[in-house]
Design a protein around this motif. Structure first.
Motif, PDB file in Angstrom:
ATOM      1  N   ASP A 287       0.823  -1.209   0.000  1.00 46.12           N
ATOM      2  CA  ASP A 287       0.000   0.000   0.000  1.00 46.12           C
ATOM      3  C   ASP A 287       0.856   1.256   0.000  1.00 46.12           C
ATOM      4  O   ASP A 287       0.540   2.243  -0.669  1.00 46.12           O
ATOM      5  CB  ASP A 287      -0.930   0.010   1.215  1.00 46.12           C
ATOM      6  N   ASN A 288       1.947   1.234   0.786  1.00 40.76           N
ATOM      7  CA  ASN A 288       2.827   2.405   0.835  1.00 40.76           C
ATOM      8  C   ASN A 288       3.394   2.717  -0.547  1.00 40.76           C
ATOM      9  O   ASN A 288       3.418   3.865  -0.982  1.00 40.76           O
ATOM     10  CB  ASN A 288       3.983   2.165   1.810  1.00 40.76           C
ATOM     11  N   GLU A 289       3.861   1.674  -1.224  1.00 38.57           N
ATOM     12  CA  GLU A 289       4.451   1.871  -2.548  1.00 38.57           C
ATOM     13  C   GLU A 289       3.401   2.368  -3.536  1.00 38.57           C
ATOM     14  O   GLU A 289       3.672   3.244  -4.364  1.00 38.57           O
ATOM     15  CB  GLU A 289       5.062   0.563  -3.045  1.00 38.57           C
ATOM     16  N   ALA A 290       2.188   1.832  -3.429  1.00 40.87           N
ATOM     17  CA  ALA A 290       1.123   2.276  -4.321  1.00 40.87           C
ATOM     18  C   ALA A 290       0.805   3.747  -4.102  1.00 40.87           C
ATOM     19  O   ALA A 290       0.601   4.504  -5.051  1.00 40.87           O
ATOM     20  CB  ALA A 290      -0.127   1.419  -4.108  1.00 40.87           C
ATOM     21  N   ASP A 291       0.780   4.163  -2.821  1.00 40.68           N
ATOM     22  CA  ASP A 291       0.503   5.569  -2.518  1.00 40.68           C
ATOM     23  C   ASP A 291       1.584   6.473  -3.095  1.00 40.68           C
ATOM     24  O   ASP A 291       1.293   7.543  -3.648  1.00 40.68           O
ATOM     25  CB  ASP A 291       0.424   5.778  -0.999  1.00 40.68           C
ATOM     26  N   ILE A 292       2.834   6.054  -2.968  1.00 42.11           N
ATOM     27  CA  ILE A 292       3.936   6.871  -3.488  1.00 42.11           C
ATOM     28  C   ILE A 292       3.861   6.957  -5.010  1.00 42.11           C
ATOM     29  O   ILE A 292       4.035   8.025  -5.597  1.00 42.11           O
ATOM     30  CB  ILE A 292       5.283   6.283  -3.031  1.00 42.11           C
ATOM     31  N   ASN A 293       3.580   5.815  -5.656  1.00 43.97           N
ATOM     32  CA  ASN A 293       3.464   5.824  -7.117  1.00 43.97           C
ATOM     33  C   ASN A 293       2.326   6.736  -7.573  1.00 43.97           C
ATOM     34  O   ASN A 293       2.458   7.481  -8.547  1.00 43.97           O
ATOM     35  CB  ASN A 293       3.244   4.407  -7.633  1.00 43.97           C
ATOM     36  N   ASP A 294       1.201   6.659  -6.831  1.00 42.51           N
ATOM     37  CA  ASP A 294       0.071   7.522  -7.173  1.00 42.51           C
ATOM     38  C   ASP A 294       0.456   8.987  -7.042  1.00 42.51           C
ATOM     39  O   ASP A 294       0.102   9.824  -7.889  1.00 42.51           O
ATOM     40  CB  ASP A 294      -1.124   7.217  -6.262  1.00 42.51           C
ATOM     41  N   THR A 295       1.184   9.297  -5.960  1.00 43.76           N
ATOM     42  CA  THR A 295       1.575  10.685  -5.725  1.00 43.76           C
ATOM     43  C   THR A 295       2.519  11.178  -6.807  1.00 43.76           C
ATOM     44  O   THR A 295       2.406  12.311  -7.287  1.00 43.76           O
ATOM     45  CB  THR A 295       2.251  10.819  -4.343  1.00 43.76           C
ATOM     46  N   ILE A 296       3.477  10.324  -7.204  1.00 43.08           N
ATOM     47  CA  ILE A 296       4.420  10.704  -8.258  1.00 43.08           C
ATOM     48  C   ILE A 296       3.674  10.987  -9.557  1.00 43.08           C
ATOM     49  O   ILE A 296       3.944  11.963 -10.258  1.00 43.08           O
ATOM     50  CB  ILE A 296       5.464   9.589  -8.457  1.00 43.08           C
ATOM     51  N   HIS A 297       2.695  10.129  -9.865  1.00 43.34           N
ATOM     52  CA  HIS A 297       1.916  10.342 -11.081  1.00 43.34           C
ATOM     53  C   HIS A 297       1.104  11.627 -10.993  1.00 43.34           C
ATOM     54  O   HIS A 297       0.979  12.371 -11.978  1.00 43.34           O
ATOM     55  CB  HIS A 297       0.989   9.148 -11.323  1.00 43.34           C
ATOM     56  N   LEU A 298       0.566  11.889  -9.795  1.00 40.65           N
ATOM     57  CA  LEU A 298      -0.215  13.106  -9.618  1.00 40.65           C
ATOM     58  C   LEU A 298       0.642  14.346  -9.817  1.00 40.65           C
ATOM     59  O   LEU A 298       0.221  15.310 -10.465  1.00 40.65           O
ATOM     60  CB  LEU A 298      -0.848  13.123  -8.226  1.00 40.65           C
ATOM     61  N   LEU A 299       1.847  14.332  -9.245  1.00 42.25           N
ATOM     62  CA  LEU A 299       2.730  15.478  -9.415  1.00 42.25           C
ATOM     63  C   LEU A 299       3.079  15.677 -10.885  1.00 42.25           C
ATOM     64  O   LEU A 299       3.223  16.812 -11.355  1.00 42.25           O
ATOM     65  CB  LEU A 299       4.011  15.292  -8.590  1.00 42.25           C
ATOM     66  N   GLY A 300       3.224  14.559 -11.596  1.00 39.01           N
ATOM     67  CA  GLY A 300       3.512  14.660 -13.013  1.00 39.01           C
ATOM     68  C   GLY A 300       2.373  15.306 -13.792  1.00 39.01           C
ATOM     69  O   GLY A 300       2.589  15.956 -14.818  1.00 39.01           O
ATOM     70  N   GLU A 301       1.130  15.142 -13.284  1.00 40.67           N
ATOM     71  CA  GLU A 301      -0.031  15.708 -13.963  1.00 40.67           C
ATOM     72  C   GLU A 301      -0.419  17.073 -13.413  1.00 40.67           C
ATOM     73  O   GLU A 301      -1.295  17.745 -13.984  1.00 40.67           O
ATOM     74  CB  GLU A 301      -1.213  14.749 -13.827  1.00 40.67           C
TER      75      GLU A 301
END
Length: 557
Positions: A287-301
């Motif tokens: 879950d932690n890794e998924a949250d970080i990946n989601d956040t990275i994608h969000l920052l990219g957008e």
């Protein structure tokens, strides 16, 4: 040395035992073949005797200098007293002749063996260098990968433990790069004294060391890691100077055949969680890794969201605790993603604050909010506007200039704008922050200390700040009036604000009981869901005008 040579000697070294056993009958067979060839062609006087150099050279290459010498002696003996000069006449060789030839065989075998041994030694050196950190002597990530790809027996559980020295940059600035290597080496030595199932210690980065631990009991491993944290809190030494190493530890379970790169990536994501939560030790979860990946994608957008109008400002009113007059609003960013819908601010703003995107977000919030303020004033709504700013804004030497330029762009007087800064913002380059805030205060812009009471830094700098508002954090307001500790803090905040000549605001007002308590404490402004939730500009306009007395809010009891 060519790649083909390196690959050949690497392969031969890896399979040296099998190769040598295989080559023994081959070399002996070649010697017998050379003996038969020389004898069949008429004896030693013909050139065919030079064929013996083939097994001699081969022996030196395969068995090294010792093997080259022994096979040279054996080759000389095979073509020596047992081989005549001429098989027709039966004339035998002089002893000096075959000894002389044997000497050359031995010399060639020795040279071949010396060359072979030297190449093997060099290959071993290259192999060691490729799998070790040259400064600390510890194995590196390639060695870690080799260790992880080896099969292990169940029920043994492997865990990868990543230890990060968080203050390594400060130590390097103070003592030079060598201090990092020394500290890493000492921490690696300490670990062996605590971790009972330690299999391998690697250095995987400038500030990181990594352990492979085999255990049958994850609970015991957790206890040992907490013990290790205590050990790490003891001083490390560089040139007899005691130093403190600020440590964070991440633990990742290792599946059979896992790649080092994958495990380290998971460990790094776990370290990020540990840093955010202020923990010394954190364990990996998907879950932690998924949250970080989601956040990275969000920052990219996020940048695209700024450019395509996905962001919108919402506004939450602040009312006078004395008469309910709606004096101002706080501007809050909302993101309406075309695919993911409404994205909570807590999901993208904290990350944006750690990047340069926060400056663009703040500029957008100021620009959009001031434009809305102008529209409200033209419609007869006289309210002030509060906008949040971050540490990343305050350390920008052009921030004050950007804010005043936006005020001029929209024709808004400075006294209608309030900038809310958190206590934590003050610990980043406090002098620069104070300079920027002083410049803004000079333009009649109000400065508010947001989330007051959750940190310590503002108490240190409060006397130097040009602040005019204290905003007590909602965590204390939520608990009123039943929580005695929260009530005590709120009661002390009012006299402090009076002595500093500041107004005091309570955010997070959600109950009538909390409202009555704050009114009794003579708070200036109230903000919270009891009054109104954050709303879009048009909704705020309707709410404001639909009040029983427009512009004045009163609780329904």
């Amino acid at each position: 040395m060519t790649d083909a040579t390196i690959r050949f000697f690497s392969w031969s070294q890896k399979h040296s035992s099998q190769l040598r056993w295989l080559m023994v009958p081959v070399i002996l067979g070649l010697m017998i073949g050379v003996f038969a060839l020389v004898y069949a062609t008429g004896g030693i006087k013909y050139v065919f005797s030079h064929s013996m150099y083939i097994p001699v050279l081969l022996g030196g290459v395969v068995f090294g200098i010792t093997g080259g010498i022994l096979i040279g002696l054996l080759g000389g003996f095979v073509l020596g007293p047992m081989m005549p000069i001429d098989t027709v006449t039966g004339e035998m060789q002089l002893t000096i002749n075959w000894l002389y030839r044997t000497g050359f065989f031995v010399l060639i075998g020795a040279i071949a063996g010396i060359g072979s041994d030297a190449i093997r030694q060099y290959i071993r050196h290259l192999w060691w260098v490729s799998r070790h950190d040259e400064h600390s002597g510890l194995p590196n990530q390639l060695a870690l990968n080799d260790a992880l790809t080896k099969p292990y027996n169940e029920p043994t559980v492997l865990a990868l433990v990543l230890v990060s020295v968080e203050n390594i940059s400060e130590l390097k600035i103070a003592f030079g790069p060598q201090v990092a290597h020394t500290i890493i080496r000492q921490l690696a030595d300490y670990s062996g004294e605590v971790l009972s199932g330690l299999q391998l210690v690697c250095r995987t980065g400038l500030q990181d060391i990594c352990f492979i631990v085999a255990t049958h009991d994850s609970g015991r491993l957790n206890e040992e890691l907490h013990q290790l944290i205590g050990v790490y809190q003891q001083p490390v030494f560089y040139q007899d100077i005691p130093l403190h190493a600020d440590i964070k530890i991440a633990v990742v379970g290792v599946e059979n055949g896992s790649l080092a790169e994958v495990c380290l990536q998971r460990a790094e994501s776990t370290l990020l969680i540990a840093r955010e939560k202020g923990q010394h030790l954190a364990s990996y979860t998907g879950d932690n890794e998924a949250d970080i990946n989601d956040t990275i994608h969000l920052l990219g957008e996020l940048k695209q969201a700024l450019e395509t109008g996905q962001l919108e400002m919402y506004y939450q009113p602040k009312v006078s605790a004395r008469d309910g007059h709606v004096q101002s609003v706080e501007a809050l960013i909302r993101w309406h993603h075309p695919e993911m819908g409404s994205i909570p601010p807590g999901k993208f703003i904290p990350r944006a604050e750690k990047s340069t995107l926060i400056n663009q977000l703040t500029d957008y919030a100021l620009d959009a909010s001031l434009a809305q303020l102008v529209r409200w004033r033209e419609a007869g709504l006289e309210v002030g506007m509060a906008v949040n700013v971050s540490a990343g804004d305050l350390v920008d030497p052009e921030f004050a200039v950007r804010v005043t330029s936006l005020l001029e762009k929209h024709g808004v007087p400075g006294h209608l704008l309030e900038l809310e800064i958190t206590e934590g913002s003050l610990i980043f380059d406090s002098n620069q922050s104070i300079n920027e805030l002083t410049s803004l205060s000079g333009a009649n812009i109000s400065i508010a200390i947001d989330d007051f009471g959750t940190g310590y830094s503002s108490l240190k700098y409060l006397h130097a700040l040009p602040a005019s508002v204290i905003k007590v954090d909602q965590s204390f307001i939520f608990a009123l009036p039943d929580d005695e500790s929260a009530a005590s803090i709120v009661e002390m905040a009012r006299p402090l604000a009076n002595k500093l000549g500041m107004r005091i605001v309570a955010e997070g007002v959600e109950t009538l009981e909390a409202l009555d308590f704050l009114v009794a404490q003579d708070f200036d402004l109230l903000q919270g869901y009891l009054i109104a939730a954050p709303m879009a500009a048009e909704d705020f306009t309707r709410w404001y005008l639909d009040l029983p007395t427009p512009g004045y809010w009163h609780p329904s009891r």
